[in-house]
Design a protein around this motif. Structure first.
Motif, PDB file in Angstrom:
ATOM      1  N   SER A 108       0.914  -1.383   0.098  1.00 49.20           N
ATOM      2  CA  SER A 108       0.045  -0.078  -0.028  1.00 49.20           C
ATOM      3  C   SER A 108       1.006   1.173   0.097  1.00 49.20           C
ATOM      4  N   LYS A 109       2.026   1.359   0.483  1.00 49.59           N
ATOM      5  CA  LYS A 109       2.776   2.349   0.580  1.00 49.59           C
ATOM      6  C   LYS A 109       3.600   2.683  -0.578  1.00 49.59           C
ATOM      7  N   GLU A 284      15.385  16.760   6.150  1.00 47.38           N
ATOM      8  CA  GLU A 284      14.088  16.481   6.127  1.00 47.38           C
ATOM      9  C   GLU A 284      13.575  15.462   4.718  1.00 47.38           C
ATOM     10  N   LYS A 285      14.271  15.798   3.579  1.00 49.61           N
ATOM     11  CA  LYS A 285      13.856  15.078   2.424  1.00 49.61           C
ATOM     12  C   LYS A 285      14.205  13.487   2.843  1.00 49.61           C
ATOM     13  N   LYS A 291      10.543   7.639   7.036  1.00 45.79           N
ATOM     14  CA  LYS A 291       9.143   7.734   7.749  1.00 45.79           C
ATOM     15  C   LYS A 291       7.985   7.260   6.908  1.00 45.79           C
ATOM     16  N   ASP A 292       7.923   7.643   5.510  1.00 46.05           N
ATOM     17  CA  ASP A 292       7.084   7.279   4.632  1.00 46.05           C
ATOM     18  C   ASP A 292       7.069   5.712   4.427  1.00 46.05           C
ATOM     19  N   MET A 293       8.265   4.858   4.718  1.00 44.77           N
ATOM     20  CA  MET A 293       8.354   3.462   4.477  1.00 44.77           C
ATOM     21  C   MET A 293       7.700   2.967   5.663  1.00 44.77           C
ATOM     22  N   GLU A 298      16.637   3.238  12.872  1.00 43.77           N
ATOM     23  CA  GLU A 298      17.794   2.426  13.449  1.00 43.77           C
ATOM     24  C   GLU A 298      17.492   0.824  13.137  1.00 43.77           C
ATOM     25  N   TYR A 299      16.428   0.557  12.275  1.00 44.84           N
ATOM     26  CA  TYR A 299      16.264  -1.006  11.785  1.00 44.84           C
ATOM     27  C   TYR A 299      16.915  -1.043  10.490  1.00 44.84           C
ATOM     28  N   PHE A 300      17.672  -0.088  10.079  1.00 40.75           N
ATOM     29  CA  PHE A 300      18.480  -0.132   8.895  1.00 40.75           C
ATOM     30  C   PHE A 300      20.125  -0.395   9.104  1.00 40.75           C
TER      31      PHE A 300
END
Length: 349
Positions: A108-109, A284-285, A291-293, A298-300
């Motif tokens: 959906s994202k 921000e970009k 954030k959109d994901m 920290e999970y990367f």
């Protein structure tokens, strides 16, 4: 700083039996039946297997076998929206399409893993809008019936009504199709059911830095406190041992950015993962991209290096996907039916 960044609607062979009847009423009934049969015969349906399997995945193979068993027309060599529309236009043969099915992975994202144009961007709301604005896609000819259906077999796509609306516009010709997509995961070739829906839950960790199953199960407990699922057992289970049993699988999600700087003094060092995460939080970009994901930074697992005036940042997270097959409330041993016109389980536009 500058950056660059259709069960095939059966084509009925009509066997015409001439019945000489003296009753006008019987003649009328025969004529009505013939007209109804001709209407069915004037429609066709097609399934696009719009992707190919990688590694050990058999998603597209399983979907193809499922629809072949239902005697649909299968197209398995169109991997972009451009090719799908072109195929529909070319193979119309004066028959309206009653159902158009598109099988493709996605969510959906992010949208679909289907290309917009050949070798073009992957299909998202924005990339599709750009293609339409720039007239990069062929126009769908008058190939639809008033009741034509466009069905996307893409997990959770039903949550993204904005993208579905743009897809509906894209496939509008002489008529607007009715568009369907499930809000849940859609799976094929299950142990007990060939095609079924499942609730889906996600956990994450930096690739190659697994916290272990116990700590991972705690992440699910915190994230989904109201769900009655034994998360540790689900993580350890790789396929249904019994109907409706939750199970899991893993896949990786990569991120790669090339960021060009106009001044050497602006080039950040980004020596380790902490510095990279701090830099992302301050920009921000790129912070919004993460954030959109819906995944915490920290999970990367992060790495960065310089190349001339560029800084190349790479991130990779491992997603643990837990699937809980959806069963009928009044019969826990029976799966929810995959009837795409059921608006309890499918979005309809």
């Amino acid at each position: 700083m500058q950056t660059k960044a259709i069960k095939m609607a059966t084509f009925m062979g009509l066997v015409l039996t001439l019945v000489f009847a003296c009753s006008p009423q019987e003649n009328t009934e025969n004529l009505t039946a013939m007209n109804e049969s001709e209407t069915v015969a004037s429609k066709q349906a097609v399934v696009f297997i719009a992707g190919y399997d990688k590694g050990e995945s058999t998603y597209y193979k399983d979907a193809k076998q499922h629809f072949e068993g239902l005697h649909y027309k299968i197209v398995d060599n169109a991997f972009s929206l451009q090719e799908i529309i072109a195929w529909l236009n070319k193979n119309h043969n004066e028959q309206d399409y009653s159902e158009i099915h598109i099988v493709n992975k996605g969510n959906s994202k992010k949208g679909l893993s289907l290309e917009t144009t050949i070798h073009g961007e992957l299909l998202s709301q924005q990339s599709l809008l750009n293609c339409l604005k720039e007239n990069k896609l062929p126009k769908l000819k008058s190939v639809l019936a008033a009741d034509s259906k466009l069905v996307f077999h893409t997990s959770e796509l039903g949550k993204n009504k904005q993208l579905l609306q743009v897809l509906k516009q894209t496939f509008t010709a002489n008529y607007q199709p009715k568009v369907f997509a499930t809000q849940h995961a859609t799976l094929f070739n299950g142990q007990f059911q060939k095609h079924y829906l499942a609730d889906v839950f996600y956990g994450y960790y930096p690739t190659a830095q697994s916290p272990g199953n116990i700590d991972l199960s705690k992440q699910f407990i915190r994230k989904y406190p109201l769900e009655d699922i034994h998360w540790l057992n689900a993580i350890r289970t790789k396929e249904e041992g019994e109907p409706g049993e939750a199970f899991s699988y893993k896949f990786n999600i990569p991120v790669r950015w090339e960021i060009e700087f106009s001044d050497d003094e602006d080039l950040p060092s980004l020596a380790d993962a902490n510095e990279i995460m701090d830099w992302i939080d301050d920009n921000e970009k790129y912070s919004n991209i993460i954030k959109d994901m819906g995944i915490k930074v920290e999970y990367f697992r992060w790495k960065a290096y310089k190349s001339g005036q560029k800084v190349i940042i790479k991130g990779k997270t491992t997603a643990v996907c837990i699937l809980k097959p959806m069963m009928q409330r009044n019969n826990p041993l029976s799966y929810v039916r995959t009837e795409f016109d059921n608006q309890r389980y499918y979005t309809k536009l």
